[in-house]
Design a protein around this motif. Sequence first.
Motif, PDB file in Angstrom:
ATOM      1  N   SER A   2       0.839  -1.201   0.000  1.00 39.40           N
ATOM      2  CA  SER A   2       0.000   0.000   0.000  1.00 39.40           C
ATOM      3  C   SER A   2       0.873   1.250   0.000  1.00 39.40           C
ATOM      4  N   ASN A   3       0.266   2.361  -0.416  1.00 42.81           N
ATOM      5  CA  ASN A   3       0.992   3.632  -0.393  1.00 42.81           C
ATOM      6  C   ASN A   3       1.435   3.979   1.017  1.00 42.81           C
ATOM      7  N   LEU A   4       0.569   3.658   1.987  1.00 43.24           N
ATOM      8  CA  LEU A   4       0.906   3.980   3.374  1.00 43.24           C
ATOM      9  C   LEU A   4       2.131   3.176   3.826  1.00 43.24           C
ATOM     10  N   GLN A   5       2.178   1.906   3.443  1.00 40.07           N
ATOM     11  CA  GLN A   5       3.350   1.097   3.799  1.00 40.07           C
ATOM     12  C   GLN A   5       4.620   1.667   3.178  1.00 40.07           C
ATOM     13  N   LEU A   6       4.508   2.081   1.915  1.00 41.22           N
ATOM     14  CA  LEU A   6       5.677   2.655   1.230  1.00 41.22           C
ATOM     15  C   LEU A   6       6.117   3.941   1.935  1.00 41.22           C
ATOM     16  N   GLU A   7       5.123   4.746   2.319  1.00 38.20           N
ATOM     17  CA  GLU A   7       5.436   6.012   2.996  1.00 38.20           C
ATOM     18  C   GLU A   7       6.143   5.743   4.330  1.00 38.20           C
ATOM     19  N   ILE A   8       5.670   4.732   5.036  1.00 38.03           N
ATOM     20  CA  ILE A   8       6.283   4.396   6.329  1.00 38.03           C
ATOM     21  C   ILE A   8       7.697   3.866   6.139  1.00 38.03           C
ATOM     22  N   LYS A   9       7.906   3.070   5.108  1.00 34.69           N
ATOM     23  CA  LYS A   9       9.265   2.574   4.845  1.00 34.69           C
ATOM     24  C   LYS A   9      10.225   3.729   4.567  1.00 34.69           C
ATOM     25  N   ASN A  10       9.769   4.673   3.761  1.00 39.32           N
ATOM     26  CA  ASN A  10      10.641   5.813   3.450  1.00 39.32           C
ATOM     27  C   ASN A  10      10.865   6.686   4.675  1.00 39.32           C
ATOM     28  N   LEU A  11       9.839   6.776   5.515  1.00 38.08           N
ATOM     29  CA  LEU A  11       9.976   7.550   6.751  1.00 38.08           C
ATOM     30  C   LEU A  11      11.023   6.897   7.666  1.00 38.08           C
ATOM     31  N   ILE A  12      10.999   5.572   7.745  1.00 39.66           N
ATOM     32  CA  ILE A  12      11.984   4.853   8.565  1.00 39.66           C
ATOM     33  C   ILE A  12      13.396   5.138   8.055  1.00 39.66           C
ATOM     34  N   ILE A  13      13.559   5.093   6.748  1.00 38.67           N
ATOM     35  CA  ILE A  13      14.885   5.302   6.149  1.00 38.67           C
ATOM     36  C   ILE A  13      15.371   6.733   6.405  1.00 38.67           C
ATOM     37  N   ASP A  14      14.468   7.703   6.194  1.00 37.57           N
ATOM     38  CA  ASP A  14      14.868   9.109   6.362  1.00 37.57           C
ATOM     39  C   ASP A  14      15.095   9.461   7.832  1.00 37.57           C
ATOM     40  N   ALA A  15      14.146   9.091   8.686  1.00 34.53           N
ATOM     41  CA  ALA A  15      14.206   9.522  10.085  1.00 34.53           C
ATOM     42  C   ALA A  15      15.379   8.881  10.815  1.00 34.53           C
ATOM     43  N   LEU A  16      15.741   7.665  10.403  1.00 35.10           N
ATOM     44  CA  LEU A  16      16.786   6.944  11.133  1.00 35.10           C
ATOM     45  C   LEU A  16      18.119   6.952  10.396  1.00 35.10           C
ATOM     46  N   ASN A  72       6.408  -4.333  12.898  1.00 39.03           N
ATOM     47  CA  ASN A  72       6.879  -4.308  11.511  1.00 39.03           C
ATOM     48  C   ASN A  72       6.081  -3.269  10.728  1.00 39.03           C
ATOM     49  N   VAL A  73       6.369  -3.129   9.456  1.00 42.74           N
ATOM     50  CA  VAL A  73       5.714  -2.098   8.648  1.00 42.74           C
ATOM     51  C   VAL A  73       4.223  -2.364   8.509  1.00 42.74           C
ATOM     52  N   THR A  74       3.848  -3.626   8.368  1.00 47.40           N
ATOM     53  CA  THR A  74       2.421  -3.968   8.234  1.00 47.40           C
ATOM     54  C   THR A  74       1.637  -3.509   9.465  1.00 47.40           C
ATOM     55  N   SER A  75       2.165  -3.849  10.664  1.00 45.85           N
ATOM     56  CA  SER A  75       1.430  -3.499  11.882  1.00 45.85           C
ATOM     57  C   SER A  75       1.423  -1.985  12.099  1.00 45.85           C
ATOM     58  N   LEU A  76       2.517  -1.350  11.714  1.00 51.56           N
ATOM     59  CA  LEU A  76       2.607   0.110  11.874  1.00 51.56           C
ATOM     60  C   LEU A  76       1.601   0.812  10.951  1.00 51.56           C
ATOM     61  N   ALA A  77       1.506   0.328   9.724  1.00 50.03           N
ATOM     62  CA  ALA A  77       0.561   0.926   8.768  1.00 50.03           C
ATOM     63  C   ALA A  77      -0.872   0.738   9.256  1.00 50.03           C
ATOM     64  N   ALA A  78      -1.167  -0.445   9.796  1.00 52.34           N
ATOM     65  CA  ALA A  78      -2.520  -0.710  10.305  1.00 52.34           C
ATOM     66  C   ALA A  78      -2.828   0.222  11.475  1.00 52.34           C
ATOM     67  N   PHE A  79      -1.813   0.429  12.326  1.00 53.36           N
ATOM     68  CA  PHE A  79      -1.999   1.309  13.490  1.00 53.36           C
ATOM     69  C   PHE A  79      -2.233   2.758  13.047  1.00 53.36           C
ATOM     70  N   VAL A  80      -1.406   3.246  12.132  1.00 51.14           N
ATOM     71  CA  VAL A  80      -1.544   4.630  11.661  1.00 51.14           C
ATOM     72  C   VAL A  80      -2.914   4.824  11.020  1.00 51.14           C
ATOM     73  N   SER A  81      -3.289   3.857  10.216  1.00 52.04           N
ATOM     74  CA  SER A  81      -4.574   3.903   9.525  1.00 52.04           C
ATOM     75  C   SER A  81      -5.728   3.982  10.530  1.00 52.04           C
ATOM     76  N   SER A  82      -5.660   3.157  11.576  1.00 55.56           N
ATOM     77  CA  SER A  82      -6.747   3.137  12.564  1.00 55.56           C
ATOM     78  C   SER A  82      -6.795   4.447  13.353  1.00 55.56           C
ATOM     79  N   GLN A  83      -5.636   5.011  13.640  1.00 53.19           N
ATOM     80  CA  GLN A  83      -5.598   6.261  14.407  1.00 53.19           C
ATOM     81  C   GLN A  83      -6.114   7.432  13.577  1.00 53.19           C
ATOM     82  N   GLN A  84      -5.786   7.412  12.276  1.00 50.18           N
ATOM     83  CA  GLN A  84      -6.224   8.516  11.419  1.00 50.18           C
ATOM     84  C   GLN A  84      -7.730   8.509  11.253  1.00 50.18           C
ATOM     85  N   HIS A  85      -8.330   7.323  11.304  1.00 50.96           N
ATOM     86  CA  HIS A  85      -9.778   7.230  11.118  1.00 50.96           C
ATOM     87  C   HIS A  85     -10.524   7.221  12.440  1.00 50.96           C
ATOM     88  N   ALA A  86      -9.756   7.296  13.529  1.00 50.26           N
ATOM     89  CA  ALA A  86     -10.418   7.229  14.831  1.00 50.26           C
ATOM     90  C   ALA A  86     -11.169   8.521  15.112  1.00 50.26           C
TER      91      ALA A  86
END
Lengths: 86, 209
Positions: A2-16, A72-86
């Motif tokens: 998903s786009n969100l997973q890709l975004e999170i992967k790039n965020l991990i690379i940039d932030a760390l 992992n990225v899958t669980s992180l994406a699911a978490f971000v997604s749930s928080q954004q829609h909360a």
Amino acid sequence: MSNLQLEIKNLIIDALGLEDMAAEDIAADLSLFGEGLGLDSVDALELGLAIQKRFGIKIDADAKDTRKHFANVTSLAAFVSSQQHA
Amino acid sequence: MRLPDAQQQPDVGFLPALQRRRLSRLARMLFHVAWPIAETQPALPLVFASRHGETPRTLALLTDLAHDEPLSPTQFSLSVHNAIIGQWSILRGDSSEMTALAAEGDGLEQAMLEASTLLGEGAPAVLLVIAEEAAPALYAPYIDDVPFPYALALLLKPGDDWQLQLRPGQGPREQWPHPLNLLRALCGEQRCLEHHWKNRQWTWSLNKA
């Protein structure tokens, strides 16, 4: 992926500062901490901060599920997604 | 004098990517010059001297504070002057005595004094590294002794080839950063080098014929 997973992967690379790594090097189910990608506790804080800033969500460092969300990225994406829609 | 800075990074490819991700440019400069020397030695005490330290990191933290932004845990955890020698100690797996100094314009000589005490206590060799990072533009008007980033590593062993003497005295300021003048003296035929800072006059002299 998903786009969100890709975004999170790039965020991990940039932030760390994971120089020499690209999004495709991080499988969605790869463990981020310990065995796997090999991130440590300072990375956990840094990544938590980056996620909060990027997605405008709040993360409770003491909540017992937080560790699971950052597995992992899958669980992180699911978490971000749930928080954004909360 | 201040040369343009294109933010080139010294190569530290001898470290795995995960280990080098938190090294600032100043840290990379130290690793780049000191690592090959340390590879030839067993455990090695280190004296690290830098007058200005990591001004880019300090400014990044202060900027976040000024904007009411949370501080980066990585930046914060590495914001002390001895963070780099801590990283060095961890990545080298060397728990020898290590010291970080922030001295003024004669930091190199102050570091020599510190290293001499370690040699005097019986250390077979001491690694001395002096390094300066270019100041961010905001600080540039106040920092006039770093025309470009530089780092010098010296492997010091007990002996009397060189003598360093301190006397009261004043003299002109050299155009180049002093550690680079010393390097030129060491590489050339020069037998004597004088360095003035405030009211201190340091004289380096070569004893052997």
